[in-house]
Scaffold this motif. Structure first.
Motif, PDB file in Angstrom:
ATOM      1  N   GLU A   3       5.978   4.227  -7.640  1.00 27.20           N
ATOM      2  CA  GLU A   3       5.118   5.073  -8.460  1.00 27.20           C
ATOM      3  C   GLU A   3       5.587   6.527  -8.359  1.00 27.20           C
ATOM      4  O   GLU A   3       6.030   6.976  -7.309  1.00 27.20           O
ATOM      5  CB  GLU A   3       3.673   4.961  -7.986  1.00 27.20           C
ATOM      6  N   LYS A  15      -0.869   7.963  -7.707  1.00 29.70           N
ATOM      7  CA  LYS A  15      -0.754   6.768  -8.561  1.00 29.70           C
ATOM      8  C   LYS A  15      -0.490   5.532  -7.710  1.00 29.70           C
ATOM      9  O   LYS A  15      -0.969   4.442  -8.026  1.00 29.70           O
ATOM     10  CB  LYS A  15       0.350   6.969  -9.589  1.00 29.70           C
ATOM     11  N   PHE A  16       0.266   5.704  -6.645  1.00 33.81           N
ATOM     12  CA  PHE A  16       0.503   4.588  -5.714  1.00 33.81           C
ATOM     13  C   PHE A  16      -0.815   4.125  -5.103  1.00 33.81           C
ATOM     14  O   PHE A  16      -1.079   2.921  -5.001  1.00 33.81           O
ATOM     15  CB  PHE A  16       1.470   5.056  -4.617  1.00 33.81           C
ATOM     16  N   LEU A  30      -3.890   4.512  -6.368  1.00 30.11           N
ATOM     17  CA  LEU A  30      -4.752   3.897  -7.379  1.00 30.11           C
ATOM     18  C   LEU A  30      -4.266   2.504  -7.765  1.00 30.11           C
ATOM     19  O   LEU A  30      -5.071   1.600  -7.991  1.00 30.11           O
ATOM     20  CB  LEU A  30      -4.819   4.782  -8.623  1.00 30.11           C
ATOM     21  N   ARG A  31      -2.946   2.325  -7.823  1.00 29.55           N
ATOM     22  CA  ARG A  31      -2.422   1.028  -8.260  1.00 29.55           C
ATOM     23  C   ARG A  31      -2.709  -0.080  -7.257  1.00 29.55           C
ATOM     24  O   ARG A  31      -3.043  -1.200  -7.634  1.00 29.55           O
ATOM     25  CB  ARG A  31      -0.916   1.132  -8.492  1.00 29.55           C
ATOM     26  N   TYR A  32      -2.584   0.237  -5.963  1.00 27.97           N
ATOM     27  CA  TYR A  32      -2.656  -0.816  -4.970  1.00 27.97           C
ATOM     28  C   TYR A  32      -3.933  -0.841  -4.136  1.00 27.97           C
ATOM     29  O   TYR A  32      -4.114  -1.760  -3.344  1.00 27.97           O
ATOM     30  CB  TYR A  32      -1.443  -0.709  -4.028  1.00 27.97           C
ATOM     31  N   SER A  33      -4.793   0.155  -4.280  1.00 30.07           N
ATOM     32  CA  SER A  33      -6.017   0.122  -3.468  1.00 30.07           C
ATOM     33  C   SER A  33      -7.238   0.600  -4.249  1.00 30.07           C
ATOM     34  O   SER A  33      -8.180   1.120  -3.657  1.00 30.07           O
ATOM     35  CB  SER A  33      -5.832   0.997  -2.209  1.00 30.07           C
ATOM     36  N   LEU A  34      -7.209   0.410  -5.581  1.00 26.04           N
ATOM     37  CA  LEU A  34      -8.315   0.903  -6.406  1.00 26.04           C
ATOM     38  C   LEU A  34      -9.635   0.261  -6.000  1.00 26.04           C
ATOM     39  O   LEU A  34     -10.659   0.941  -5.855  1.00 26.04           O
ATOM     40  CB  LEU A  34      -8.024   0.639  -7.890  1.00 26.04           C
ATOM     41  N   ARG A  83       2.261  -1.594   3.221  1.00 23.46           N
ATOM     42  CA  ARG A  83       2.823  -1.913   1.908  1.00 23.46           C
ATOM     43  C   ARG A  83       3.966  -0.962   1.570  1.00 23.46           C
ATOM     44  O   ARG A  83       5.031  -1.380   1.102  1.00 23.46           O
ATOM     45  CB  ARG A  83       1.743  -1.825   0.829  1.00 23.46           C
ATOM     46  N   ASP A 123       7.761  -1.943   0.902  1.00 19.70           N
ATOM     47  CA  ASP A 123       8.410  -1.639  -0.373  1.00 19.70           C
ATOM     48  C   ASP A 123       9.710  -0.872  -0.146  1.00 19.70           C
ATOM     49  O   ASP A 123      10.727  -1.140  -0.809  1.00 19.70           O
ATOM     50  CB  ASP A 123       7.473  -0.811  -1.263  1.00 19.70           C
TER      51      ASP A 123
END
Length: 884
Positions: A2, A7-8, A10-14, A103, A107
Motif C-alpha cells: 500500500e 491505507k495499509f 485500513l485494508r487489513y484491519s478495518l 503481517r 509481506d
C-alpha cells in the motif's frame, strides 16, 4: 504494498479498527460521569445543608452519610468500568498492532523472496535483516493505535473540555488558550526531527552493510593488515550516527520542554482567574475543584495526542523508507511463486530461445546488443562454452528460472519457462552454480531441502498439540501469514523416486556417491555420536568391530599403534586427568581443563596421599617450562606443540615460582596449589617424556581411578566410564571402535589404522549405517563446518536428488581437482542419460563427452553442433579448446 501506512491499516484491519472505535466511543459517557460525580459528592453530599436530607434515590430515602456512601460507591464502580474499558482497549490495540506487524514483516519477507537476483548484489544481508526485523518494530505500536488512540484520547480531551466549559466558559478558554501555539510549533519541530530520524536509519543501514562486509572479508583484513583502516572507517560511520542522534536528542527534548512549559502556564490562569471568581461568588468552590481536577486529567490526553502525532510522523517516514527498499522492479509475480499446476508436464521436446535479453537491469544497451536465440532438443546433454562476458551464466540463470529477461521467449516442449510458476522451474529444473548456499542444520537437512516444496503428511499431534496448532493456524490466517505447518512432513518422497525414509536414506547415499562424496560422508559418520538405544544395530556392530579391530591389528603386527583402554592399566597416551576420569564427562564440572578445582577429585587425591605429590610435580613442570620457553617468541608453534603454559600465562607462572620458591608444598596457598595441580593433569607421558609420571606413580593413579569411580556407584549422569563391553554414547563411533588412543610419535599411524577400520567396517557390513549417521552431521552456519569442495559437492547432490527433467550446471566443478571433476562428470552423464543435462563448462575440452555443444560470444550463439563438427581448425570452439 500500500502507498501509505494508513491505507495499509485500513485494508487489513478495518474490522478491528471499527470495533476499537465503537468501544472507544461507548466509554465516553462513563468517563464524563466519572468527571461529573466528584462535583456532586462535594456540593450535594459533603457541602450540602443538613436540612436537605433525607433524599430519595431510586425509591429509597437516604440520609446524608448514606447518600455520601452511595455516591462514593457509584464513583468506585465508574472507576472500575473506565479501568475495564482502558484495559480491554489497550490490550486489543496491542493485539491488533502485533498482528499487523506480523503481517507487514511477512509481506516484506515474501517480497524479498520475489526480488530479482541482481538486487541481492546491491542490497546487503545486514540491511535486509535490519529493515525487516528492527525498523518495522515501532510500526506495530502505531498500527494498533492509528485510529483508536487518537479517537480515545481526543474524545477524552473533548469530554473534559465540554465539562470545563459547562462549569465555567472562562476557565474553559483558559485551558485551551495555548493549544494553538503548540499546534503551530510542534509540527515544525517534528518535521525536522523526522528528517533526522530518516538520516539515522540510512546511516544505520549502511553501517550494518559494512559490518557484514567486514565479517565476510575478515581473512582479507588480517591478511593485508587493514584493521586500522577498518577501525577508522567504523569510527567515521558511528561518528556520523552519533552526530545525528545528538541532533535528534536536542530536537526531541526541546519538543518535550516546549510542551511541559506550555502545560505549566495554564494552572496560573486557573488559580488566578478561578480564585477570583470563587471570591466574587461567581463560581462555587466545588466547581473550581472539579475544573482543576479535570484539567489535571486534561494534560494526559493532550500529551498522548502530541506523542501520537510524533509517532505517526515517525511511522510515516519509516514506512516510506520501507517502500523505497521493497518496491523493486523486475520482481517475480506472486502468482508464479504460489501457483500449483494440476499435472506435471515433462520438459521434453524442442528447447527454443528467441531474442532473450541477457542484460541486467542497470547495464547499458551495448553490454549484450540484440538478443540470444537457440534451438536444441531435450532430453540431451548440452555443453555451453564461452569466455568471460559471453553470457553463458546469464543463459543458465534464465533456463533455471532464476532470471526473468525483459524481452524474449524460452519454451521447452510445450512449457513456457518464462511464464511457468516456480512449482515447475523449481522442481523440474535444477541449477548449481560456482557459489553455493547451505543452511544451518544437518547434512541430511540440506540434502533433502530440494524436496521440501509443500507438506506431504500432517504432523502427528496429541489432542492438546492439535488444539495448539489449530490456534496458531487461525492466528496465522488472521495475520495474513502462511497456514502451512512447519512441523509437518515436507519431504516429497515421490519426487526423489522413493517411498519412505529408509529408501530415501539409500537414495541419498547413492546420490552422494554420484558426486564423489561417499567417503566424506563415511568419515563424517565415524566422527558422529549416536545414542545406542536409537541405533541398537549400529551400536552392536561397533562393539563387534572393536573386537575384530584388535584381532586384525594383531594379525598385521600393528597392534602397537593403539594404546587400548584398560580399566586396570595406565594409558601413557592420555593425560593424567583423562586417566583419572577414565570416561567421558557429562557434567562440565568434570571437564579435564577444570578438574583441578573439582571437590570430589581433590578429596580422592587427599585420601590417597596424591595431592601434595601432584602439586609438587606441577611445580616442577612449571619450572621446566619457564626455563625452556624463557627465550621463545610468543607466536612460536612450540608453545602449542610442547608447552602446557601459553605465552600469555608464562609471566604469571614465573612470578608464582619466584614468590613460592622458599615455601614447601604444604605452605602453598589454595590458588597456587590449584594452578600447579592443573599442570600435572595435562601431562601425557608418551608425548612429554619428562619422567614425572613413572610406573609407580602410574599405579597410584590407577588406584585413584578406582576410588574415583566408586564415588559414583552405578550413577553415570556425571561421567560415562569406559567399558569394553558397552557402547559409550558420549564419544564418536570412531572412538568407540578404537577404544583407545593412537600411540604418540608413530608415523602414518592414523592413516594405517583408518585403513584397517575401513576393512573391519566393510567386513561387518556397517558402512551404510555409518554413512547414514554422517547424514546427521551438523554442517554449521552456512555450511561452515564443511570444506568448500564438500559444500559444492553437496549442492550438486541436492540438485540430483530431486530428479529434475533438466539439470543446469554452471561451472560448479571448477574448484574441484581434475580427478573429482572427471568422476562427477561421468556419473552425471550416466545419471541423466534419459534426461536433460545443460553444463556451462569452465574448460572447452570438457565438452567432448556431450551430445551437443553451444558456443556463445557477446550474448549470442556463434556455433552449435557436435564435438566432432566443432573441434576443427577455424572454429571458435577449436580456439577455445586450444586455449584450455
Amino acid at each position: 504494498m500500500e502507498p501509505t501506512i494508513f491505507k495499509f491499516v485500513l485494508r487489513y484491519s478495518l474490522r478491528e479498527q471499527v470495533l476499537l472505535l465503537v468501544l472507544t466511543i461507548a466509554s465516553f459517557p462513563f468517563f464524563y460521569l466519572l468527571l461529573y460525580l466528584p462535583k456532586v459528592i462535594v456540593n450535594e453530599a459533603i457541602d450540602a445543608d443538613a436540612s436537605a436530607f433525607p433524599v430519595e434515590v431510586a425509591g429509597v430515602e437516604l440520609g446524608q452519610i448514606e447518600y455520601l456512601l452511595a455516591l462514593c460507591g457509584m464513583f468506585l464502580g465508574l472507576v472500575l468500568v473506565n479501568g475495564g474499558f482502558k484495559y480491554f482497549l489497550n490490550v486489543y490495540r496491542g493485539v491488533v498492532g502485533e498482528r499487523m506487524l506480523r503481517r507487514l514483516r511477512y509481506d516484506l519477507f515474501v517480497r524479498m523472496l520475489r526480488f530479482p537476483l541482481p538486487r541481492f548484489r546491491r542490497t546487503s544481508q545486514g540491511e535486509l535483516v535490519a529493515t525487516i526485523v528492527a525498523e518495522t518494530d515501532p510500526l506495530g505500536g502505531y498500527i494498533g493505535d492509528s485510529i483508536a488512540l487518537p479517537v480515545f484520547q481526543g474524545g477524552m480531551l473533548i469530554t473534559l473540555l465540554i465539562f470545563m466549559f459547562i462549569e465555567d466558559p472562562i476557565l474553559g478558554l483558559a485551558a485551551i488558550a495555548l493549544y494553538p501555539v503548540q499546534m503551530w510549533l510542534i509540527p515544525k519541530l517534528q518535521k525536522k526531527l523526522n528528517a533526522r530520524k530518516k538520516e539515522r536509519i540510512r546511516l544505520a543501514r549502511a553501517l550494518s552493510e559494512r559490518i557484514g562486509e567486514v565479517v565476510t572479508g575478515i581473512r582479507e583484513i588480517h591478511t593485508h593488515d587493514t584493521s586500522r583502516l577498518e577501525r577508522a572507517d567504523y569510527t567515521e560511520r558511528v561518528g556520523e550516527i552519533y552526530r545525528v542522534r545528538v541532533l535528534i536528542y536536542r530536537l526531541k527534548f526541546f519538543i518535550k520542554f516546549a510542551n511541559n512549559f506550555i502545560a505549566q502556564i495554564t494552572p496560573f490562569f486557573f488559580y488566578s482567574i478561578g480564585g477570583y471568581l470563587v471570591i466574587q461568588g461567581d463560581l462555587t468552590f466545588g466547581s473550581l475543584v472539579a475544573v482543576i481536577a479535570a484539567y489535571e486529567k486534561l494534560a494526559d490526553p493532550w500529551k498522548e495526542l502530541l506523542n501520537f502525532y510524533q509517532v505517526k510522523e515517525d511511522a510515516k517516514g519509516k514506512y516510506e523508507l520501507l517502500l523505497e527498499s521493497f518496491q523493486v522492479s523486475g520482481m517475480l509475480d506472486q502468482e508464479q511463486l504460489d501457483a500449483e499446476p494440476d499435472t506435471r508436464v515433462p520438459l521434453t521436446g524442442a528447447l527454443v530461445a528467441t531474442n532473450l535479453d541477457l542484460k541486467e537491469e542497470d547495464e547499458s544497451e551495448t553490454t549484450f546488443p540484440g538478443g540470444l536465440s537457440l534451438n536444441a532438443e531435450l532430453p540431451a546433454t548440452l555443453a555451453i562454452v564461452g569466455g568471460p562476458g559471453s553470457g553463458c551464466d546469464r543463459l543458465a540463470h534464465i533456463v533455471a528460472g532464476l532470471k526473468r529477461p525483459s524481452t524474449g521467449t524460452l519454451v521447452a516442449g510445450t512449457t513456457d519457462l518464462l511464464a511457468a510458476p516456480e512449482a515447475v522451474t523449481g522442481r523440474q529444473v535444477a541449477y548449481v552454480g560456482p557459489e553455493t548456499s547451505l543452511f544451518s542444520g544437518t547434512l541430511r537437512d540440506n540434502l533433502l531441502y530440494s524436496l521440501k516444496h509443500r507438506p506431504t503428511k500432517d504432523a502427528d499431534y496429541d489432542e492438546s498439540g492439535r488444539a495448539r496448532w489449530d490456534r496458531l493456524r487461525t492466528e496465522s490466517g488472521r495475520a495474513g501469514n502462511s497456514v502451512l505447518d512447519i512441523r509437518a512432513n515436507w519431504i516429497d518422497y515421490a519426487g526423489a523416486g522413493v517411498e519412505d525414509l529408509e529408501s530415501m536414506n539409500a537414495r541419498a547415499i547413492e546420490v552422494l556417491s554420484i558426486v564423489d562424496m561417499d567417503d566424506d560422508i563415511y568419515q563424517l559418520g565415524l566422527q558422529s555420536d549416536i545414542d545406542p538405544s536409537d541405533a541398537p544395530e549400529l551400536a552392536s556392530g561397533v562393539l563387534e568391530a572393536r573386537k575384530m579391530l584388535r584381532i586384525r591389528l594383531a594379525d598385521l603386527n600393528v597392534a602397537h599403534l593403539i594404546d587400548p583402554f584398560d580399566r586396570d592399566a595406565y594409558n601413557v597416551n592420555m593425560t593424567v586427568a583423562e586417566n583419572l576420569l577414565f570416561g567421558t564427562p557429562k557434567d562440565r564440572t568434570f571437564d579435564p581443563e577444570d578438574l583441578a578445582g573439582n571437590a570430589h577429585v581433590r578429596k580422592v587425591l587427599v585420601d590417597l596421599g596424591l595431592m601434595d605429590d601432584f602439586v609438587d610435580i606441577g611445580r616442577q613442570v612449571a619450572a621446566v617450562m619457564v626455563d625452556l620457553f624463557a627465550d621463545v617468541a610468543p607466536g612460536s608453534e612450540l608453545f602449542e606443540q610442547f608447552s602446557f603454559i601459553s605465552a600469555e600465562d608464562l609471566p604469571e607462572f614465573r612470578s608464582m615460582l619466584a614468590r613460592t620458591e622458599s615455601d614447601s608444598v604444604g605452605d602453598l596457598g589454595d590458588d597456587d596449589r590449584t594452578m600447579f595441580l592443573s599442570l600435572t593433569f595435562k601431562l601425557v607421558p608418551a608425548r612429554h617424556r619428562l619422567g614425572f609420571i613413572d610406573e609407580p606413580m602410574q599405579r597410584r593413579v590407577v588406584l585413584a581411578r578406582r576410588r574415583f569411580s566408586e564415588g559414583f556407584g552405578a550413577d553415570e549422569t556425571a561421567i560415562e566410564f569406559f567399558d569394553a563391553e558397552r557402547y559409550n554414547s558420549s564419544v564418536s563411533i570412531l572412538d568407540n571402535i578404537l577404544f583407545g588412543r593412537l600411540a604418540y610419535g608413530r608415523q602414518r599411524s592414523a592413516a594405517r589404522i583408518g585403513e584397517v577400520i575401513a576393512e573391519v567396517v566393510d567386513t561387518l557390513g556397517l558402512r551404510r549405517l555409518v554413512m547414514e549417521c554422517g547424514l546427521d552431521y551438523s554442517v554449521g552456519i552456512a555450511g561452515s563446518r564443511l570444506t568448500a569442495v564438500q559444500r559444492q559437492k553437496l549442492a550438486i547432490a541436492r540438485a540430483v536428488l530431486k530428479r529434475p527433467d533438466v539439470l543446469v550446471i554452471d561451472r560448479a566443478t571448477a574448484a574441484l581437482d581434475a580427478a573429482s571433476q572427471t568422476r562427477i562428470l561421468d556419473n552425471l552423464l550416466k545419471e541423466f542419460g534419459s534426461r536433460g543435462l545443460i553444463w556451462v563448462v569452465h574448460r572447452a575440452s570438457l565438452a567432448e563427452n556431450f551430445g551437443e555443444i553451444i558456443v556463445l560470444e557477446g550474448g549470442k550463439v556463434v556455433e552449435q553442433g557436435t564435438f566432432a563438427k566443432l573441434n576443427r581448425p577455424g572454429t571458435v570452439f577449436h580456439e577455445m579448446a586450444l586455449a584450455g
